[in-house]
Structure formats: structure tokens, C-alpha cells
Scaffold this motif. Structure first.
Motif, short mmCIF file in Angstrom:
data_model
loop_
_atom_site.label_atom_id
_atom_site.label_comp_id
_atom_site.label_asym_id
_atom_site.label_seq_id
_atom_site.Cartn_x
_atom_site.Cartn_y
_atom_site.Cartn_z
N VAL A 6 -31.22 17.67 72.86
CA VAL A 6 -31.89 19.03 73.30
C VAL A 6 -33.35 19.01 72.99
N GLY A 7 -34.30 18.83 73.95
CA GLY A 7 -35.43 18.79 73.66
C GLY A 7 -36.50 19.38 74.88
N HIS A 18 -40.08 9.97 70.10
CA HIS A 18 -39.02 9.76 69.15
C HIS A 18 -37.77 10.10 70.12
N PHE A 19 -37.74 11.17 70.48
CA PHE A 19 -36.50 11.88 71.26
C PHE A 19 -36.34 10.88 72.63
N ILE A 20 -37.34 10.60 73.18
CA ILE A 20 -37.29 9.56 74.49
C ILE A 20 -36.64 8.31 73.92
N ALA A 21 -37.06 7.67 72.71
CA ALA A 21 -36.80 6.34 72.56
C ALA A 21 -35.24 6.36 72.32
N LEU A 22 -34.92 7.38 71.14
CA LEU A 22 -33.52 7.25 70.78
C LEU A 22 -32.59 7.63 71.91
N ALA A 23 -32.85 8.49 72.76
CA ALA A 23 -32.01 8.84 73.79
C ALA A 23 -31.55 7.49 74.75
N GLN A 24 -33.08 6.56 74.61
CA GLN A 24 -32.88 5.55 75.76
C GLN A 24 -32.21 4.27 75.03
N ALA A 25 -32.18 4.47 73.61
CA ALA A 25 -31.46 3.57 72.74
C ALA A 25 -29.98 3.72 72.79
N MET A 26 -29.62 4.73 72.74
CA MET A 26 -28.03 5.26 72.82
C MET A 26 -27.67 4.78 74.33
N VAL A 27 -28.33 4.89 75.17
CA VAL A 27 -27.99 4.47 76.71
C VAL A 27 -27.91 3.07 76.63
N GLU A 28 -28.82 2.35 76.07
CA GLU A 28 -28.76 0.89 76.01
C GLU A 28 -27.59 0.32 75.18
N SER A 34 -26.84 12.93 78.00
CA SER A 34 -27.34 13.95 78.71
C SER A 34 -28.43 14.40 78.04
N ALA A 35 -29.22 15.15 78.40
CA ALA A 35 -30.40 15.63 77.80
C ALA A 35 -30.78 17.17 78.58
N VAL A 36 -30.90 18.26 77.59
CA VAL A 36 -31.47 19.36 78.27
C VAL A 36 -33.10 19.40 77.82
N VAL A 37 -34.00 19.40 79.01
CA VAL A 37 -35.24 19.12 78.51
C VAL A 37 -36.07 20.28 79.59
N TYR A 38 -37.42 20.08 79.13
CA TYR A 38 -38.36 20.79 79.85
C TYR A 38 -38.63 20.39 81.22
N PRO A 39 -38.39 21.10 82.37
CA PRO A 39 -38.56 20.66 83.75
C PRO A 39 -39.86 20.00 84.09
N ASN A 40 -39.88 18.62 84.54
CA ASN A 40 -41.29 18.16 84.67
C ASN A 40 -42.24 17.88 83.63
N GLY A 41 -41.66 17.79 82.42
CA GLY A 41 -42.31 17.58 81.34
C GLY A 41 -42.32 16.20 80.84
N LEU A 42 -43.12 15.86 79.71
CA LEU A 42 -43.10 14.28 79.39
C LEU A 42 -41.62 13.90 79.18
N ILE A 43 -40.90 14.36 78.35
CA ILE A 43 -39.62 14.03 78.19
C ILE A 43 -38.87 13.54 79.55
N TRP A 82 -21.66 14.98 69.87
CA TRP A 82 -22.60 15.31 69.08
C TRP A 82 -23.67 16.12 70.11
N LEU A 83 -24.24 17.03 69.36
CA LEU A 83 -25.47 17.57 69.82
C LEU A 83 -26.57 16.97 68.88
N VAL A 84 -27.86 16.86 69.58
CA VAL A 84 -28.84 16.18 69.03
C VAL A 84 -30.25 16.82 69.21
N GLY A 85 -30.81 17.39 68.04
CA GLY A 85 -32.03 18.26 68.23
C GLY A 85 -33.36 17.59 67.56
N ASN A 86 -34.42 17.75 67.94
CA ASN A 86 -35.79 17.13 67.39
C ASN A 86 -36.62 18.00 67.13
N PHE A 87 -36.74 19.39 67.69
CA PHE A 87 -37.78 20.28 67.67
C PHE A 87 -37.37 21.59 66.75
#
Length: 358
Positions: A6-7, A18-28, A34-43, A82-87
Motif C-alpha cells: 500500500v503506497g 524503495h516501494f517500487i524496487a521491493l515490490a518488483q523484487a518480490m515479483v522476481e 498486488s499494490a494499492v497506489v495513487y492513480p497515474n502516480g510515479l509508483i 502480508w500487508l506492506v506499508g512505506n508511508f
């Protein structure tokens, strides 16, 4: 494992990277993310093609009920492990949703300034895992009374493929910027602010450029002192050898263009992602011996640690690094160092190990 990150922060910050890199790392690593994200934002834009299922939502603050609803619905439907939060603004919503759905939550803290008194006490105790991004940051939390067993350390992961050295890319960038192909390029990547030691670096460069005619500096970033830095560069003797590029969304190609990275902060840094990314691209690092910076390199092997604000020390270190017999072995060692300590593979495995450690 199944994760719901959730970011909903729309800004480009270290925590967002960090949020982006860790999410991608877990996919790899083969996990379902899955991720709850700001629509059309950087993440959202960075994760769109990463195999991460995205749920649009906004948390304006901890009282934003629309954010709660969207996150609760995603968590209820996905049933993550797990839920994962960064902010910070999402800590309490995630803790509440964690309790309602009996899903454990892992929270990352990327800053060392204290949270509010109540949050500072309760958040590390109510989250099932609370992470600092360096041992330096962990110690800050311990000094504030958080029990040691409640604060774990997980470093920022770095995608080695994104940061790999590329000789053609280097040649193209040097040509574009009007630098000779044999230029020795020192790079500064970060916020243009006096606390980052930019004026120490500039003064050290004036001395070093007077002795090394091939030395150039590439400045990437923006900040409140951008104009002042530009004025001081123009007033100096080597303005034509400074290249201020401003803000660049994707800095990864520019790591290939530098011969070394300067990380001259005079105020403590929580970690220092640019240091690790530069080394992944084979660029040794000159870093201030302050905060979490020492954890990002191997002194005298992949870079040099220097006294913050010491112009003479920085000038001498820059000149030392201009010697290929010093720089090139560090370049080779740097990429291996990052692969062993900060690669997405290593960090993803460590994250799962800590989450599984009851």
C-alpha cells in the motif's frame, strides 16, 4: 507468499523508489504482489508493467475514508499473507485493517525524525514487523526507547540489470553533453541543498580541476539551492566543465557515464540509495562518513569514506580517484559488492526470512 503493498504517495521520494524496487523484487522472486497506489502516480506508472496487480486509491491523510475503503476491499478480496506499508500517513490505516482482517502488517520507516509521541510509541509495537532501512536508522529508533527486538533492518534493493555498465550509453551521454570521450566524470545525483554538502564538493572540485584537466562534474537533481549552485559555478574558473542537468526521471543511464559518484552530505543520511546504484554500475563512491552512508560501500575497496565538510580531504580523494590504477579495481569490486548485499535477489530472500521468523 502473497503480498498487498500500500503506497498512495504521488511524489518522487526515496520511500517511493524503495516501494517500487521491493515490490518488483518480490515479483522476481516468484511471489504474488498486488499494490494499492495513487492513480497515474510515479509508483503506479513504474509498476504497471511489472506483473503487479494495481488498485487505485488515495490517502490524503489518516482520516481519508475513501482510502480505507479501497484498501480494505483489496485486502479482503486478495487475502494476502502480508500487508506492506512505506508511508507514515498509511501506518494507522494499515494497522486498523490488519486487525480487522487478521492479516499481519510490515511497516517501513525511511526517515529518522521522530514520529508523533503516540505513533512513535505504538506503531513499532502494533505492526507485526517494523523495518528501518539501515543500522544507523535502527539505532536512532532504539535511542528513542523502541525495544531492539521490534526493529529489523532491510536495505533498499537494487535491480542490477537497470544499473549495469554500458560503454555505448556512456559514449552517447558524453557526446551529447560535449565532453571528451576520455573525460573523468564525477557525478552528483540528489537534492541540490546545502545539507547535502554540495558547496564542499564544488570547492573541492575547483582545486581538483586545477590539477586534472580531464575532470568534469555532472550534477543531476534540483532543490532550493540550485540557483545559488549555478551562480557559484559560473563565477568559478571551470564553469565549462560543470554540467547541471536538473531533474531527470530515470537516472539509471547516467550511472554508466560517470567515473565515480560523490555523496558529500554534511547532515546524516538515513541510507543512500544512489551510492548503491552507482556501485552497481561500476562507479566507485566518495561518501561522507556520516549517518547510514558507511553502510552503502566497502571502504578502500569500492570507494572512500571522507570527513563531511573537509574540502581538502575531498579534493585529495577526487584526485586520487582520477588515477585509473586506484579507480578501476574499485569499479570491478563495486558491482560484486552490491550484488552480494543489495541486489533484488538478496533483499527479497532476506525479507521473506524476516517475515517467516516468528
Amino acid at each position: 507468499m502473497k503480498f498487498l503493498f500500500v503506497g498512495t504517495n504521488p511524489e518522487n521520494t526515496g520511500a517511493a523508489t524503495h516501494f517500487i524496487a521491493l515490490a518488483q523484487a518480490m515479483v522476481e522472486a516468484g511471489h504474488q504482489v498486488s499494490a494499492v497506489v495513487y492513480p497515474n502516480g510515479l509508483i503506479a506508472n513504474h509498476l504497471a508493467s511489472s506483473g503487479v496487480r494495481l488498485y487505485p486509491a488515495k490517502f490524503r491523510n489518516i482520516f481519508d475514508l475513501r482510502g480505507y475503503f479501497a484498501t480494505f476491499k483489496a485486502a479482503r478480496d486478495l487475502k494476502p499473507d502480508w500487508l506492506v506499508g512505506n508511508f507514515g500517513k498509511e501506518y494507522w490505516p494499515l494497522i486498523l485493517i490488519s486487525r480487522l482482517l487478521s492479516v499481519p502488517v510490515a511497516l517501513f520507516r525511511h526517515r529518522t525524525p521522530a514520529m508523533g509521541k503516540l505513533s512513535g510509541y505504538l506503531v513499532p509495537r502494533l505492526a507485526q514487523r517494523f523495518f528501518a532501512v539501515s543500522s544507523h536508522a535502527r539505532q536512532v529508533y532504539l535511542d528513542r526507547g523502541v525495544p531492539p527486538q521490534l526493529v529489523r533492518v532491510l536495505y533498499n534493493p537494487v535491480n542490477m540489470a537497470w544499473c549495469r555498465p554500458d560503454a555505448q550509453q556512456r559514449s552517447d551521454i558524453l557526446h551529447k553533453l560535449g565532453m571528451p570521450q576520455d573525460a573523468i566524470v564525477i557525478g552528483y545525483f540528489g537534492r541540490i541543498h546545502h545539507s547535502k554538502g554540495i558547496f564542499t564538493l564544488l570547492e573541492a572540485l575547483d582545486g581538483a580541476m586545477g590539477q586534472e584537466p580531464r575532470l568534469h562534474c555532472m550534477w543531476l537533481g534540483h532543490g532550493p539551492d540550485s540557483q545559488l549552485l549555478g551562480e557559484r559555478i559560473e563565477a568559478g574558473s571551470f564553469a565549462h566543465r560543470h554540467h547541471m542537468l536538473g531533474w531527470i526521471d530515470d537516472v539509471h543511464p547516467y550511472y554508466s557515464a560517470i567515473s565515480m559518484l560523490a555523496f558529500p552530505s554534511i547532515a546524516p543520511e538515513t541510507f543512500g540509495r544512489v551510492s548503491v546504484e552507482a556501485q552497481a554500475a561500476g562507479a566507485p563512491v566518495l561518501g561522507s562518513n556520516i549517518g547510514g552512508v558507511p553502510e552503502t560501500l566497502s571502504p578502500n575497496v569500492t570507494g572512500l569514506l571522507l570527513q563531511p565538510g573537509n574540502v581538502a580531504a575531498w579534493r585529495n580523494a577526487i584526485l586520487r580517484m582520477c588515477d585509473p590504477e586506484v579507480r578501476e579495481p574499485m569499479s570491478v569490486a563495486a558491482r560484486d559488492f552490491v550484488d552480494r548485499h543489495f541486489s533484488t535477489r538478496v533483499v527479497a530472500d532476506e525479507f521473506v526470512r524476516i517475515l517467516s521468523d516468528g
